[in-house]
Enzyme design. Structure first.
Site, PDB file in Angstrom:
ATOM      1  N   ASP A 195       0.819  -1.215   0.000  1.00 28.05           N
ATOM      2  CA  ASP A 195       0.000   0.000   0.000  1.00 28.05           C
ATOM      3  C   ASP A 195       0.851   1.262   0.000  1.00 28.05           C
ATOM      4  O   ASP A 195       2.068   1.203   0.202  1.00 28.05           O
ATOM      5  CB  ASP A 195      -0.976  -0.011   1.186  1.00 28.05           C
ATOM      6  N   GLU A 236      -9.591  -1.718   5.342  1.00 26.11           N
ATOM      7  CA  GLU A 236     -10.268  -1.385   6.588  1.00 26.11           C
ATOM      8  C   GLU A 236     -11.529  -2.236   6.757  1.00 26.11           C
ATOM      9  O   GLU A 236     -12.014  -2.828   5.787  1.00 26.11           O
ATOM     10  CB  GLU A 236     -10.640   0.101   6.568  1.00 26.11           C
TER      11      GLU A 236
HETATM   12  C1  GLP Z   1      -0.688   0.337   8.515  1.00 29.19           C
HETATM   13  C2  GLP Z   1      -0.294  -0.486   7.300  1.00 29.19           C
HETATM   14  C3  GLP Z   1      -0.467  -1.971   7.560  1.00 29.19           C
HETATM   15  C4  GLP Z   1       0.182  -2.329   8.879  1.00 29.19           C
HETATM   16  C5  GLP Z   1      -0.508  -1.593   9.996  1.00 29.19           C
HETATM   17  C6  GLP Z   1       0.023  -1.947  11.374  1.00 29.19           C
HETATM   18  O1  GLP Z   1      -2.055   0.589   8.582  1.00 29.19           O
HETATM   19  N1  GLP Z   1      -1.042  -0.145   6.135  1.00 29.19           N
HETATM   20  O2  GLP Z   1       0.105  -2.703   6.479  1.00 29.19           O
HETATM   21  O3  GLP Z   1       0.103  -3.710   9.082  1.00 29.19           O
HETATM   22  O4  GLP Z   1      -0.302  -0.215   9.765  1.00 29.19           O
HETATM   23  O5  GLP Z   1       1.111  -1.144  11.680  1.00 29.19           O
HETATM   24  P1  GLP Z   1       2.128  -1.428  12.849  1.00 29.19           P
HETATM   25  O6  GLP Z   1       2.957  -2.580  12.403  1.00 29.19           O
HETATM   26  O7  GLP Z   1       2.941  -0.181  12.942  1.00 29.19           O
HETATM   27  O8  GLP Z   1       1.331  -1.722  14.053  1.00 29.19           O
END
Ligand code: GLP
Length: 263
Positions: free
Chosen positions: A67, A143
């Site tokens: 993404d 989401e």
């Molecule tokens: C974002 C990304 C996801 C990721 C999520 C969790 O929303 N688009 O791909 O898995 O954050 O992030 P973190 O690993 O910092 O908790």
């Protein structure tokens, strides 16, 4: 789903790096799907170490990131392009032409999303997709409410995700409201998925996606339909799993015949 619970974040990062190392050794032209966020940072650090110390060769590896924020140019310090460059790509011998991250500033983002899907197809599909999980159970930026049949497209972020990701920006107002993300169905087409989760704040989402019903309210739960998913969890992230003792027992008692192939 294979559920592996390790004591620490470092241990799950090492396990994930070992899986990827074995896969690259078995198939030097591996197509890797990559994720951003704090969770995969330990894995990327390990891959850099293995590249430096053991000479793991990324020159023929292709990557596709999940993404990117819509509207952020590649050189914006909070863009996922920049994140990947800083935390992995510039430290390994990957060829820039083999690296793909959705283009947040594509002039026609809708047409661009279709092209991103085509590029994945042209590369032969993703061999291993690395995933983190949002605290609301999202994968990529899919989401709650995203179609489980969704493909790469533009998504509106939830308030919760904007707040969670605000730590990387100067304030929540600075976080873009939209992102380009691979869809749930795009992710499910990968040949193998490696999901990493660490910390108590992920425990609820982890229990929901591994043991809860398959629902678009928790898009990671769609991974239950995938034949080859490995969930790598630290103790805190696994703390709400009802069957955690069973998963541990399964892992410790795996017969050689049950071990996954490298690719
Ligand atoms: C974002 C990304 C996801 C990721 C999520 C969790 O929303 N688009 O791909 O898995 O954050 O992030 P973190 O690993 O910092 O908790």
């Amino acid at each position: 789903m294979e559920v592996i619970i390790k004591e620490t974040y470092e241990a799950i990062s090492q396990e994930a790096a070992t899986i990827i190392r074995e896969a690259i050794l078995a198939k030097p032209t591996l197509v890797l799907g990559l994720a951003t966020g704090a969770t995969p940072l330990g894995l990327y650090g390990e891959l850099i170490r293995i590249h430096r110390q053991e000479g793991l060769d990324f020159s023929r590896v292709t990557t596709f990131n999940l993404d990117e924020y819509l509207g952020l140019p590649a050189d914006h310090p909070q863009s996922y392009h920049y994140f990947m460059q800083e935390n992995l790509f510039r430290h390994i011998n990957i060829s820039p032409e083999n690296v793909h991250t959705p283009q947040g500033t594509a002039p026609d983002p809708v047409a661009y999303c279709d092209r991103y899907e085509e590029e994945i197809q042209r590369a032969g599909g993703i061999d291993i997709q690395v995933l983190g999980v949002g605290s609301n159970g999202h994968i990529g930026f899919n989401e709650p409410g995203s179609s489980l049949g969704s493909r790469t497209r533009i998504k509106t972020l939830t308030r919760e995700t904007i707040e969670h990701n605000a730590r990387f920006f100067s304030s929540a107002d600075q976080v873009p409201r939209f992102a380009i993300t691979m869809g749930v169905a795009t992710i499910l087409e990968s040949r193998r998925c490696l999901v990493l989760a660490s910390g108590r704040e992920k425990a609820r989402a982890v229990a929901a996606f591994i043991e809860g019903p398959i629902t678009s309210s928790v898009t990671a739960s769609a991974l239950q339909l995938h034949p080859r998913v490995t969930a790598l969890l630290d103790e805190a992230a696994a703390s709400r799993l009802k069957l955690r003792e069973y998963y541990r027992w399964v892992y410790e008692n795996k017969s050689a015949a049950q071990r996954w192939r490298a690719t």
